[in-house]
Write a protein that holds these residues in place. Structure first.
Motif, PDB file in Angstrom:
ATOM      1  N   LYS A 252      69.622   3.760  31.268  1.00 22.94           N
ATOM      2  CA  LYS A 252      71.147   3.800  30.941  1.00 22.94           C
ATOM      3  C   LYS A 252      71.616   3.181  29.755  1.00 22.94           C
ATOM      4  CE  LYS A 252      73.026   4.621  35.777  1.00 22.94           C
ATOM      5  NZ  LYS A 252      71.894   5.090  36.224  1.00 22.94           N
ATOM      6  N   MET A 253      70.668   2.360  29.413  1.00 16.86           N
ATOM      7  CA  MET A 253      71.163   1.782  27.752  1.00 16.86           C
ATOM      8  C   MET A 253      70.500   2.717  26.738  1.00 16.86           C
ATOM      9  SD  MET A 253      70.936  -2.280  27.948  1.00 16.86           S
ATOM     10  CE  MET A 253      69.317  -2.446  28.327  1.00 16.86           C
ATOM     11  N   GLY A 254      69.813   3.739  26.926  1.00 17.79           N
ATOM     12  CA  GLY A 254      69.268   4.691  25.981  1.00 17.79           C
ATOM     13  C   GLY A 254      67.756   4.325  25.865  1.00 17.79           C
ATOM     14  N   ILE A 255      67.356   3.437  26.616  1.00 20.93           N
ATOM     15  CA  ILE A 255      65.900   3.203  26.056  1.00 20.93           C
ATOM     16  C   ILE A 255      64.896   3.741  27.030  1.00 20.93           C
ATOM     17  CG2 ILE A 255      64.261   1.194  25.750  1.00 20.93           C
ATOM     18  CD1 ILE A 255      66.706  -0.170  24.817  1.00 20.93           C
ATOM     19  N   ASN A 256      63.758   4.783  26.681  1.00 17.25           N
ATOM     20  CA  ASN A 256      63.201   5.403  27.695  1.00 17.25           C
ATOM     21  C   ASN A 256      61.822   4.933  27.856  1.00 17.25           C
ATOM     22  OD1 ASN A 256      65.497   7.004  29.170  1.00 17.25           O
ATOM     23  ND2 ASN A 256      65.387   7.870  27.009  1.00 17.25           N
ATOM     24  N   LYS A 257      61.219   4.300  26.686  1.00 17.94           N
ATOM     25  CA  LYS A 257      60.043   3.899  26.694  1.00 17.94           C
ATOM     26  C   LYS A 257      59.930   2.441  27.096  1.00 17.94           C
ATOM     27  CE  LYS A 257      56.028   4.436  23.355  1.00 17.94           C
ATOM     28  NZ  LYS A 257      55.929   4.811  21.915  1.00 17.94           N
ATOM     29  N   ILE A 258      59.271   2.023  28.087  1.00 13.00           N
ATOM     30  CA  ILE A 258      59.126   0.642  28.254  1.00 13.00           C
ATOM     31  C   ILE A 258      57.622   0.144  28.867  1.00 13.00           C
ATOM     32  CG2 ILE A 258      61.728   0.735  29.006  1.00 13.00           C
ATOM     33  CD1 ILE A 258      60.876   0.404  32.061  1.00 13.00           C
ATOM     34  N   LYS A 259      57.513  -1.213  28.798  1.00  5.04           N
ATOM     35  CA  LYS A 259      56.287  -1.742  29.229  1.00  5.04           C
ATOM     36  C   LYS A 259      56.390  -3.015  29.852  1.00  5.04           C
ATOM     37  CE  LYS A 259      53.991  -3.179  25.024  1.00  5.04           C
ATOM     38  NZ  LYS A 259      52.879  -3.218  24.151  1.00  5.04           N
ATOM     39  N   PHE A 260      55.659  -3.509  30.504  1.00  2.50           N
ATOM     40  CA  PHE A 260      55.874  -4.766  31.167  1.00  2.50           C
ATOM     41  C   PHE A 260      54.832  -5.938  30.677  1.00  2.50           C
ATOM     42  CE2 PHE A 260      57.732  -1.569  33.772  1.00  2.50           C
ATOM     43  CZ  PHE A 260      59.173  -2.186  34.120  1.00  2.50           C
ATOM     44  N   LYS A 261      55.129  -7.261  30.863  1.00  2.49           N
ATOM     45  CA  LYS A 261      54.128  -8.129  30.466  1.00  2.49           C
ATOM     46  C   LYS A 261      54.579  -9.192  31.484  1.00  2.49           C
ATOM     47  CE  LYS A 261      53.087 -11.593  26.880  1.00  2.49           C
ATOM     48  NZ  LYS A 261      53.806 -12.252  25.756  1.00  2.49           N
ATOM     49  N   PRO A 262      53.329  -9.711  32.191  1.00  2.20           N
ATOM     50  CA  PRO A 262      53.404 -10.623  33.093  1.00  2.20           C
ATOM     51  C   PRO A 262      54.045 -11.813  32.413  1.00  2.20           C
ATOM     52  CG  PRO A 262      51.077  -9.795  33.101  1.00  2.20           C
ATOM     53  CD  PRO A 262      51.907  -9.221  31.987  1.00  2.20           C
ATOM     54  N   ALA A 263      54.829 -12.784  33.094  1.00  3.25           N
ATOM     55  CA  ALA A 263      55.497 -13.900  32.419  1.00  3.25           C
ATOM     56  C   ALA A 263      55.487 -15.004  33.513  1.00  3.25           C
ATOM     57  CB  ALA A 263      56.819 -13.660  32.077  1.00  3.25           C
ATOM     58  N   PHE A 264      55.932 -16.053  33.098  1.00  4.88           N
ATOM     59  CA  PHE A 264      56.031 -17.158  34.200  1.00  4.88           C
ATOM     60  C   PHE A 264      57.391 -17.648  34.194  1.00  4.88           C
ATOM     61  CE2 PHE A 264      56.333 -21.801  34.766  1.00  4.88           C
ATOM     62  CZ  PHE A 264      55.774 -21.799  36.197  1.00  4.88           C
ATOM     63  N   ASN A 265      57.899 -18.003  35.341  1.00  4.02           N
ATOM     64  CA  ASN A 265      59.021 -18.509  35.546  1.00  4.02           C
ATOM     65  C   ASN A 265      59.067 -19.239  36.737  1.00  4.02           C
ATOM     66  OD1 ASN A 265      61.758 -18.997  36.009  1.00  4.02           O
ATOM     67  ND2 ASN A 265      62.503 -16.766  35.785  1.00  4.02           N
ATOM     68  N   PRO A 266      59.695 -20.412  36.483  1.00  2.00           N
ATOM     69  CA  PRO A 266      59.474 -21.528  37.870  1.00  2.00           C
ATOM     70  C   PRO A 266      60.054 -21.093  39.155  1.00  2.00           C
ATOM     71  CG  PRO A 266      60.809 -22.459  36.151  1.00  2.00           C
ATOM     72  CD  PRO A 266      60.518 -21.137  35.534  1.00  2.00           C
TER      73      PRO A 266
END
Lengths: 555, 502
Positions: free
Chosen positions: B407-421
């Motif tokens: 919906k923001m016009g960005i169609n190519k995405i990927k994910f990266k595991p992260a840490f958050n408490p």
């Protein structure tokens, strides 16, 4: 951001593969890390902050070996008995009550390994060990220490030794005052009457934790083969975690781990304890979180890629062994997180479960939006200014006495010391910064300010305000009054006007704005003194209105 | 032909008046005489005609020699040396007497004396008397006088003799001056000549007036054509701030997806910013170096604090080990400027007693103890949304983020595991920016940890994501300095002129 500095050659040697930078970066990405930068052979790896066990080349290599299937599953560390004992004296109770220790023998230190272990120690100190407050690590050559060791607290004047990298003997007090490490960590000890020290059977001081080792007994060199490691701090759990991190890293440098007995008088413990922690992961639980339909065997393979040991696999659960260097496993969910990393996040198919709910905006925000549109219709340009500001800008330059405001403690940015109490001064700054731009300038902002309020649990509250400013050669009261009249029309509120003495405005050209006899704002021509203070050579007329009051009135 | 016709219709009355005169006249002064227009009017008319390519104007600079202040007076009252000379026409006089009789000031007296001596016109003994040459000069004009009479003259058209006189006069005080004058000469272009052959007297209507409409005098007449491409003066309109434009777009996305809006105050306790979501009490983000502390404490909800203490200390009934310390309510009471909008989310969990299914979002200002530079500000904006429902999975979180990004016009995405408490698992979601040709880290996301949800009685999955508004705005408006996007040093001209991105 926690960074591991290492070299690709060294890392590859430990991983037993010839990874290119690109291959390494891709693997790191899937594990939630990043090849931060590289120059020639030197590489910087951004390590995920919950994994201090990866902060050494050996630790990272251990994880990569498992992930690549070179050495999957749990790594077993053998522990022999060293026969070395630490007696803990009660005097340390108030200052730094706990210690745990280990011995690692047959290390073949060289320059690289020595640097690696010193860096690792420093990085643990700065992250997991909370700058030595939680845990301080001491590493010593075992050769010169005569056991048993005593951990006790002494008056700073009675502590005398030559600290690391110094030539002169100093007292505990002098170290805190003069030694660079002493000054850096003085706050951890200075409020105490006695400081902790480790001494050996010859009454020689090993160190004064959490500050500094002694030059004599506490200097590890390239010739050192066997080391004594202690951790001191305030809770045994964290101490054991850090000791395990250090001991396993040294073991991965081909060292042999030996246990140390710690005698607390009423209680005796033996450290390190590297027996893996047992957990049972329910297959159903993991699949429910992940939205996958993994079979128990598949999960166990994934977990082995993350260095977990598998003790048994059944139809609905997997019994696992968690390595002791893992400090980030509080709950089964943390194991599930490792399953995801091993599986590869980007291998997961996206899904979109419709969750029914009806959109809803906050009525005050709807009101603001409509009001904003109306003011823009008058040709006003919207400004968006900072809430953090200074007493100087908010009051002194505005020629007024401070009214109650929310003050800030220490700030890194020298130009701020409070949260804004009104918008107008911030818009004045905007005009000052844009004084060379074409006039007339009509600007406005609708935004929050903060006012102290002891009735609130946070001792203050946000108030939405509107401020409009007009600046040009002939800016005057009439023009800003016209804006108010326009607002009165579009809001269908009858604002009353009463003469007001306000030091920011010219007397006789400033009025308060009232609804039902309650003052909710003011307008007028800005006083030339104020314009002078801001070094502005153009007349300004302005208004400020409490929109919270307006909104409540309209409700 | 057609071009000349159209042009004919677009001539203003002024142009129509000037154009025919250009057959005989080619400079401003002659145009002035024959048109009776002012110089400004003529220049303006010529400018318009030049814009229409009907004439060419060549501009030359001339140096004009003219009378200065004293020169003008001397022309009227004679030069001092002439007055000096005349005073001696009858008899010899003393200097004082000459001064009085000739009305000279000291300066003039001195200069005249020198000059006349050089001209061999006077003799000085006790008194000053005329020589033979002096007597002759009484009846002749000095070359200086002749030159002054002829002024103004173009400097490079002076005769050799006059040039010498000019240099002499120039040495004297304010007699002559040299002015630079821009002289233009105008010539008609072929198009101009062609146009002149046509009838320019045509009665074209100028401004449409109320009277014309009332009496119908516009009927059967033609309006003068405007030159439509000419530059018009700039105007400015009111605008929404670009950052608010981005915020309202993001809000719209959430609202379109059925989310409800939340908000809470900027000042909050550490309890709501940290403890409420199981961030440990010794977490680095709680330190003064990272967070703005207020010099006093607030209060915390007692019942909830007990439950929060339990999950911190031993994990309560979640199956978690907990942080293994004694939870300290005093640390939780510390007032700070909120460090993230997740504080708002947890306040809503508690205060609004949210039941699943639910979707909420908030846009708010957050604060970090930073110094100001091109990429850091101590305050900025964060957007955050959460979805609470039974059966939500990690794949749904990824799906929701994809929807949000698209919906923001960005169609190519990927994910990266992260840490958050307070989330596990957690990801960063990167979007591919086609324009920049690179992956941009915009969204942080995760599933709230069970320890963070238990005190609120929430036992269904909650997925959440958030992003920084300024970062997005900087990317959209291609700004490299965050202070251009936010704060009182933004450029007003940009705020007036920025193009609407969405």
């Amino acid at each position: 951001m926690v960074i591991l500095d290492t070299s690709l050659i060294e890392l590859n040697k430990h991983v037993k593969r010839n990874l290119t930078k690109k291959q390494l970066d891709d693997i790191l990405f899937n594990l939630g890390m990043e090849l931060e930068s590289s120059e020639g052979n030197e590489i910087k790896v951004e390590i995920t902050p919950d994994r201090p066990d990866l902060l050494s080349t050996q630790g990272l290599a251990r994880a990569l070996r498992a992930y690549l299937g070179i050495h999957k599953g749990l790594i077993k560390y053998k522990i022999k008995k060293s026969g070395i004992k630490i007696n803990v004296v009660k005097s340390v109770d108030i200052v730094r009550p706990f210690t745990v220790a280990a011995v690692v023998k047959n290390l073949k230190f060289d320059y690289e390994k020595l640097k690696e272990i010193i860096n690792f120690q420093e990085k643990i100190h700065n992250t997991f060990a909370r700058k030595r407050k939680k845990v301080a690590i001491g590493i010593y050559p075992l050769e010169n220490i005569k056991p048993p060791i005593k951990y006790l607290a002494k008056y700073p004047e009675d502590i005398k030794f030559t600290p690391l990298d110094f030539k002169k003997e100093m007292t505990g007090k002098e170290i805190l005052e003069k030694h660079p490490k002493g000054m850096e960590y003085a706050h951890l000890l200075e409020d105490h009457k006695k400081y902790p020290v480790f001494i050996d059977a010859n009454n020689k001081i090993l160190s004064m934790p959490p500050i500094i080792n002694a030059e004599g007994l506490g200097k590890v060199t390239e010739k050192t083969k066997d080391v004594f490691i202690e951790c001191s701090g305030h809770d045994l759990n964290s101490l054991n975690q850090v000791l395990n991190l250090v001991a396993t890293t040294l073991a991965d440098m081909n060292g042999e781990i030996y246990a140390v007995d710690i005698n607390y008088g009423n209680k005796k413990i033996t450290t390190p304890d590297l027996n893996p922690e047992k957990r049972e992961i329910k297959v159903d639980y993991a699949n429910k979180i992940l939205g996958l339909n993994l079979k128990p065997k598949e999960i166990s393979i994934l977990l082995e890629k993350m260095n977990y040991g598998i003790s048994s696999v059944s139809k609905d659960k997997i019994s696992i062994l968690v390595p002791k260097y893992r400090v980030d496993i509080w709950h089964d969910i943390d194991v599930v997180d490792d399953i995801v990393r091993a599986y590869g996040v980007n291998n997961m198919k996206l899904s979109f479960k419709p969750v029914s709910s009806i959109a809803e905006t906050l009525p005050e925000n709807d009101f603001i939006e409509k009001l904003r549109e109306s003011i823009i219709g008058l040709g006003f340009v919207e400004a968006f200014t900072f809430a953090l500001t200074s007493k100087d800008d908010q009051f002194k330059k505005m020629n007024t006495r401070p009214c109650p405001y929310v003050e800030l403690g220490s700030t890194k940015e020298a130009t701020i010391n409070m949260v804004r109490n009104w918008l107008l001064p911030e818009l004045m700054k905007f005009i000052v910064n844009n004084r060379s731009k074409p006039y007339p300038q009509r600007i406005f902002e609708i935004n929050d300010v903060v006012v102290p309020d002891n009735k609130e649990e946070v001792k203050s509250r946000n108030v939405i305000k509107l401020s409009c400013l007009i600046a040009h050669e002939k800016a005057n009261f009439t023009e800003i009054k016209q804006v108010l009249d326009y607002l009165s029309q579009v809001l269908n509120i009858n604002f009353n006007i009463k003469e007001l003495k306000h030091d920011s405005f010219i007397e006789g050209r400033c009025a308060s704005i009232l609804i039902n006899n309650k003052e909710i704002g003011f307008l007028g021509e800005i006083h030339p003194k104020v314009l002078d203070n801001f070094q502005l050579a153009v007349p300004v007329s302005a208004l400020e209105l409490d929109l919270e009051e307006v909104f409540n009135y309209l409700k | 032909m057609e071009e000349a016709d159209n042009l004919g219709k677009s001539l203003t009355p002024l142009e129509r008046k000037i154009l025919p005169l250009l057959k005989e006249n080619n400079n401003i002064s002659s145009l002035k005489n024959s048109s009776r227009l002012s110089e400004t009017e003529i220049s303006r008319g010529l400018q318009w005609l030049e814009n229409k390519k009907l004439i060419t104007i060549s501009r030359a600079e001339k140096e004009i020699l003219d009378l200065d202040e004293n020169g003008k007076n001397y022309l009227k009252d004679s030069l001092p040396e002439r007055r000096f000379l005349n005073s001696l026409s009858q008899n010899s006089l003393k200097l004082d007497e000459i001064k009085d009789k000739a009305c000279l000031n000291d300066d003039e007296l001195r200069i005249s004396l020198g000059l006349l001596k050089r001209k061999n016109a006077i003799e000085i003994k006790d008194k000053v008397s005329l020589t033979i040459n002096g007597n002759k000069l009484l009846k002749e004009k000095f070359p200086e006088e002749e030159l002054l009479k002829k002024l103004p003259l173009e400097l490079n058209k002076l005769t050799e003799k006059d040039k010498i006189v000019f240099f002499e006069l120039k040495k004297r005080k304010k007699i002559v001056q040299v002015n630079e004058e821009k002289e233009i000469s105008v010539s008609l272009t072929p198009l101009g000549h062609e146009l002149l052959k046509k009838d320019l007297k045509k009665d074209l209507l100028e401004t449409l007036t109320k009277e014309m409409l009332m009496n119908g005098s516009w009927k059967n007449k033609e309006f003068r054509h405007y030159s439509l491409k000419s530059i018009t003066p700039k105007i400015y309109g009111g605008r929404i701030h670009p950052l608010n434009l981005v915020i309202s777009k993001i809000k719209k996305i959430f609202l379109n997806m059925g989310f409800k809006e939340m908000k809470s105050s900027w000042v909050d306790t550490s309890f709501w910013c940290m403890d409420s979501m199981w961030i440990p009490q010794d977490h680095p983000s709680r330190e003064v170096q990272d967070t703005f502390f207020l010099p006093y404490k607030g209060s915390i909800p007692a019942e909830l604090a007990k439950k929060v203490a339990a999950v911190h200390e031993h994990g309560s009934k979640t199956g978690s080990k907990g942080h293994g310390y004694k939870w300290n309510p005093e640390i939780a009471k510390q007032l700070i400027l909120r460090t993230h909008t997740t504080a708002t989310t947890y306040r809503y969990f508690h205060q609004k007693n949210i039941k699943y299914p639910a979707k909420y979002f908030c846009v708010g200002r957050i604060f970090r103890n930073e110094s100001i530079d091109a990429t850091h500000l101590p305050e900025f904006h964060q957007v955050e949304g959460f979805v609470m429902d039974e059966g939500l999975t990690l794949r749904d979180l990824m799906g929701y983020i994809k929807e949000f990004y698209s919906k923001m016009g960005i169609n190519k995405i990927k994910f990266k595991p992260a840490f958050n408490p307070y989330t596990e698992p957690s990801f960063e979601a990167l979007g591919y920016n086609e324009e920049l040709g690179k992956w941009i880290e915009l969204i942080n996301s995760g599933m709230f940890r069970p320890e963070s949800l238990e005190p609120y009685g929430i036992n269904v999955p909650v997925i959440a994501w958030g992003l920084g508004v300024e970062r997005l705005a900087m990317m959209l408006y291609k700004k490299s300095d965050i202070r251009e996007i936010f704060g009182s040093s933004s450029d007003l001209n940009w705020l007036r002129d920025y193009d609407i991105k969405w």
